[in-house]
Design a protein around this motif. Structure first.
Motif, short mmCIF file in Angstrom:
data_model
loop_
_atom_site.label_atom_id
_atom_site.label_comp_id
_atom_site.label_asym_id
_atom_site.label_seq_id
_atom_site.Cartn_x
_atom_site.Cartn_y
_atom_site.Cartn_z
N VAL A 1 2.31 -36.74 29.68
CA VAL A 1 1.38 -35.62 29.60
C VAL A 1 1.88 -34.45 30.47
O VAL A 1 1.87 -33.30 30.06
CB VAL A 1 -0.03 -36.05 30.05
CG1 VAL A 1 -0.95 -34.84 30.18
CG2 VAL A 1 -0.60 -37.05 29.06
N ARG A 2 2.32 -34.79 31.67
CA ARG A 2 2.82 -33.73 32.56
C ARG A 2 4.05 -33.06 31.97
O ARG A 2 4.19 -31.83 32.03
CB ARG A 2 3.15 -34.33 33.94
CG ARG A 2 1.96 -34.99 34.63
CD ARG A 2 2.23 -35.24 36.10
NE ARG A 2 3.38 -36.09 36.33
CZ ARG A 2 3.33 -37.41 36.47
NH1 ARG A 2 2.16 -38.06 36.37
NH2 ARG A 2 4.43 -38.11 36.71
N GLN A 3 4.92 -33.84 31.36
CA GLN A 3 6.13 -33.25 30.79
C GLN A 3 5.80 -32.39 29.58
O GLN A 3 6.47 -31.38 29.31
CB GLN A 3 7.13 -34.34 30.42
CG GLN A 3 8.54 -33.78 30.20
CD GLN A 3 9.57 -34.88 30.03
OE1 GLN A 3 9.64 -35.49 28.96
NE2 GLN A 3 10.37 -35.13 31.05
N SER A 4 4.74 -32.75 28.85
CA SER A 4 4.35 -31.92 27.71
C SER A 4 3.98 -30.51 28.18
O SER A 4 4.30 -29.51 27.52
CB SER A 4 3.16 -32.55 26.97
OG SER A 4 1.96 -32.43 27.73
N LEU A 5 3.32 -30.42 29.35
CA LEU A 5 2.94 -29.11 29.88
C LEU A 5 4.15 -28.32 30.35
O LEU A 5 4.14 -27.09 30.35
CB LEU A 5 1.94 -29.31 31.03
CG LEU A 5 0.60 -29.94 30.60
CD1 LEU A 5 -0.25 -30.27 31.82
CD2 LEU A 5 -0.15 -29.01 29.65
N ALA B 1 8.15 -34.90 36.22
CA ALA B 1 7.33 -33.67 36.13
C ALA B 1 6.08 -33.69 37.01
O ALA B 1 4.96 -33.54 36.50
CB ALA B 1 6.96 -33.40 34.67
N PRO B 2 6.24 -33.84 38.34
CA PRO B 2 5.07 -33.68 39.20
C PRO B 2 4.59 -32.23 39.27
O PRO B 2 3.50 -31.96 39.75
CB PRO B 2 5.57 -34.15 40.57
CG PRO B 2 7.05 -33.92 40.51
CD PRO B 2 7.45 -34.16 39.09
N ALA B 3 5.43 -31.32 38.76
CA ALA B 3 5.07 -29.91 38.77
C ALA B 3 5.79 -29.20 37.63
O ALA B 3 6.85 -29.63 37.17
CB ALA B 3 5.44 -29.25 40.10
N VAL B 4 5.19 -28.10 37.18
CA VAL B 4 5.84 -27.19 36.23
C VAL B 4 6.16 -25.92 37.01
O VAL B 4 5.27 -25.31 37.61
CB VAL B 4 4.91 -26.86 35.05
CG1 VAL B 4 5.50 -25.75 34.20
CG2 VAL B 4 4.68 -28.11 34.20
N PHE B 5 7.42 -25.52 37.01
CA PHE B 5 7.83 -24.39 37.84
C PHE B 5 7.70 -23.07 37.08
O PHE B 5 8.06 -22.96 35.91
CB PHE B 5 9.26 -24.61 38.35
CG PHE B 5 9.31 -25.73 39.34
CD1 PHE B 5 9.07 -25.49 40.68
CD2 PHE B 5 9.52 -27.04 38.92
CE1 PHE B 5 9.07 -26.53 41.60
CE2 PHE B 5 9.52 -28.08 39.83
CZ PHE B 5 9.29 -27.82 41.17
N LEU B 6 7.15 -22.10 37.78
CA LEU B 6 6.78 -20.81 37.19
C LEU B 6 7.89 -19.78 37.43
O LEU B 6 8.79 -19.99 38.25
CB LEU B 6 5.47 -20.33 37.81
CG LEU B 6 4.29 -21.28 37.66
CD1 LEU B 6 3.10 -20.78 38.47
CD2 LEU B 6 3.91 -21.45 36.19
N PRO B 7 7.85 -18.65 36.72
CA PRO B 7 8.86 -17.60 36.92
C PRO B 7 8.94 -17.16 38.38
O PRO B 7 7.96 -17.23 39.13
CB PRO B 7 8.37 -16.47 36.01
CG PRO B 7 7.59 -17.15 34.95
CD PRO B 7 6.91 -18.30 35.62
N ILE B 8 10.12 -16.69 38.76
CA ILE B 8 10.37 -16.25 40.14
C ILE B 8 10.31 -14.73 40.18
O ILE B 8 11.15 -14.05 39.58
CB ILE B 8 11.73 -16.75 40.62
CG1 ILE B 8 11.77 -18.28 40.59
CG2 ILE B 8 12.04 -16.23 42.02
CD1 ILE B 8 13.12 -18.88 40.84
N PRO B 9 9.33 -14.16 40.88
CA PRO B 9 9.18 -12.70 40.89
C PRO B 9 10.35 -12.00 41.57
O PRO B 9 10.94 -12.53 42.52
CB PRO B 9 7.88 -12.47 41.68
CG PRO B 9 7.20 -13.79 41.72
CD PRO B 9 8.28 -14.82 41.66
N VAL B 10 10.65 -10.81 41.09
CA VAL B 10 11.51 -9.89 41.82
C VAL B 10 10.59 -9.16 42.77
O VAL B 10 9.70 -8.42 42.34
CB VAL B 10 12.23 -8.91 40.88
CG1 VAL B 10 13.08 -7.93 41.67
CG2 VAL B 10 13.07 -9.68 39.87
N SER B 11 10.75 -9.39 44.05
CA SER B 11 9.76 -8.97 45.04
C SER B 11 10.15 -7.65 45.70
O SER B 11 11.33 -7.40 45.98
CB SER B 11 9.62 -10.05 46.11
OG SER B 11 8.65 -9.71 47.05
N PHE B 12 9.13 -6.83 45.96
CA PHE B 12 9.34 -5.56 46.64
C PHE B 12 8.34 -5.42 47.78
O PHE B 12 7.21 -5.88 47.69
CB PHE B 12 9.15 -4.37 45.70
CG PHE B 12 10.18 -4.26 44.62
CD1 PHE B 12 11.34 -3.51 44.81
CD2 PHE B 12 10.00 -4.91 43.41
CE1 PHE B 12 12.29 -3.41 43.81
CE2 PHE B 12 10.94 -4.81 42.40
CZ PHE B 12 12.09 -4.07 42.60
#
Length: 506
Positions: free
Chosen positions: A280-284, A470-481
């Protein structure tokens, strides 16, 4: 007469440049939480504490390289197990307590005692076998095993900071040896620091800088940007993506692109009934459309995540993330027994305030995730928005939750520091309640492996397991200012978000 006027003008300008300005106003999007170096875990506390405390070592401005600070110099044995530090003399803590070998030993033993319950205590002091006083200004550490990151960790604000042995409430009243001292803290409103006139390194500022720093807690990003435009704020801790283009054209504003050596993630409580199944976690993971989020949540100012490591570290380890695959994600959910008539339903807790890793705030990210997942017809998410401090407190106390959004920034720029704190089964920051004996084994072996190629192989193996479990789904990494008043000079920040504000001046 003209010559006299000219001289007076020059003298006036000289005195102005070489005098301390009044107050530097720094807008934070959220309050600090805890000023105890062994109890704090959040970036806003890190920002403030960096101005109050110092360690035996320090980071060079804008660098991950370290050099002596409260230690004047040090010696290392050939086997890498014994470190002898020769301390600076005539240094005092902000409460008048002398800094000497006794203070160092008190701090080290405090850290060693808390290593089982504090992640940062364990990171810095957990590998110390013994500490002894050779003289008033000489201290010797003996390590349990050689660790290449020992000196780097001594420079970290969390864990490595030297605090006054006479301090009684470090969480709320920090006392260090640094350039600024705490004078006022109104929770969720403002934190005020005053220049430490007895600072032993005052020669570094040559008499200039700011008399005080006021960290202003601003909940509304639009308000913070307006305060910057009006000159009522000098530094924004981050710039909302939707404001980058307009601020970039402002005459009196300067944007500083800041490296973000961290990740953010949709984390799962792997012990909760609904998310205990790795399938289930990997499906997400497969269903997460990062490109949609980058466009609609991050305003195009983000990079696709490649997994648990940020780009700078991922290149070395080559931990390649699984690409989004709608068909596979749907199939996995169906195999787990979910359908449009009976969708997967879980609760997701999200911090309200903008963070470096979540620059548009929790609600906008939640809206993006809702669209991504619920458009499948197989997933239903209930969003709960909380102040960051409240969410973190609940997680630290182990209160029941199914899923959550958080971020993690590297403390010392090492791959181990991105993986062990989050995924080792005994880490107090493993909010996923994730357990895998092989992951523990690989991470422990990598910590003591001096061969770089072998160490990277262990991390690659670890990444592969994490993608499967898949204990977590990793999100995009912002370009920070960050945004600064254009009059400011001397601002510096390194890749792990350490600022040295005593350098800043008009």
């Amino acid at each position: 007469m003209g010559a006299v006027v000219a001289i007076l003008l020059i003298l006036s300008a000289y005195l102005h440049v070489n005098a301390r300005s009044n107050t530097l106003i720094y807008a934070l999007f959220g309050d600090a939480v805890n000023m105890d170096p062994l109890g704090a875990t959040d970036i806003n506390s890190w920002k403030v504490m960096s101005q109050i405390y110092e360690g035996l070592m320090k980071f060079r401005p804008s660098s991950l390289e370290v050099e002596p600070c409260l230690a004047s110099y040090y010696e290392v044995s050939d086997d890498g197990l014994v470190f002898t530090f020769y301390l600076q003399k005539n240094v005092q803590f902000q409460d008048g307590t002398p800094f000497d070998a006794d203070a160092v030993i008190w701090n080290a033993r405090r850290g060693m005692e808390k290593a089982d319950t504090s992640y940062y205590a364990d990171l810095v002091w957990g590998n110390v076998k013994a500490v002894e006083k050779l003289s008033r200004y000489v201290v010797r550490f003996t390590l349990k095993e050689p660790r290449a990151d020992f000196l780097t960790n001594l420079a970290l604000p969390f864990g490595g900071s030297m605090v006054s042995p006479n301090a009684t409430d470090l969480k709320n009243n920090p006392i260090g040896t640094g350039p600024y001292r705490l004078t006022d803290w109104v929770r969720n409103k403002a934190i005020t620091l005053a220049y430490n006139s007895n600072w032993w390194q005052s020669k570094l500022t040559d008499g200039v800088g700011f008399k005080s720093i006021r960290y202003l807690v601003v909940d509304d990003p639009e308000e913070a940007v307006n305060l910057l435009r009006q000159g009522k704020v000098h530094i924004l801790s981050y710039v909302p993506p939707e404001q980058v283009e307009s601020l970039n054209g402002e005459v009196n504003v300067r944007l500083e692109k800041t490296p973000l050596l961290g990740t953010s993630f949709l984390g799962f409580n792997t012990k909760s009934a609904v998310l205990a199944d790795a399938k289930v976690r990997q499906s997400l993971l497969f269903l997460l459309d990062q490109d949609y989020l980058i466009k609609h949540v991050y305003n195009g100012l983000a990079l696709r995540s490649q997994g648990p490591l940020p780009p700078a570290l991922e290149k070395e380890i080559e931990c390649r993330y699984l690409s989004p695959n709608y068909e596979v994600g749907v199939r996995l959910l169906q195999e787990a027994g979910y359908s449009k008539e009976s969708p997967l339903h879980f609760t997701l807790e999200v911090p309200l305030e903008p963070r470096d890793y979540m620059p548009s705030g929790g609600v906008k990210l939640g809206e993006g995730l809702k669209e991504v997942y619920e458009s499948t017809g197989l997933v239903k998410v209930t969003f709960v928005y909380k102040p960051f401090e409240s969410l973190l407190k609940d997680l630290m106390e182990g209160k029941a939750t199914e899923a959550f959004i958080l971020g993690w920034s590297s403390d010392n720029g090492q791959a181990d520091n991105m993986l062990t704190p989050l995924f080792h089964s005994k880490s107090p920051l493993n909010f996923f309640k994730y357990e895998n004996s092989l992951v523990d084994k690989y991470l422990e072996e990598a910590q003591t492996e001096l061969d770089e190629n072998k160490r990277e192989k262990l991390y690659r193996e670890t990444c592969g397991i994490l993608l499967k479990d898949a204990p977590a789904v990793f999100l995009p990494i912002p370009v920070s200012f960050k945004a600064l008043d254009d009059r400011l000079r001397g601002y510096n920040i390194n890749p792990i978000n350490i600022e040295q504000l005593y350098f800043v001046r008009y």
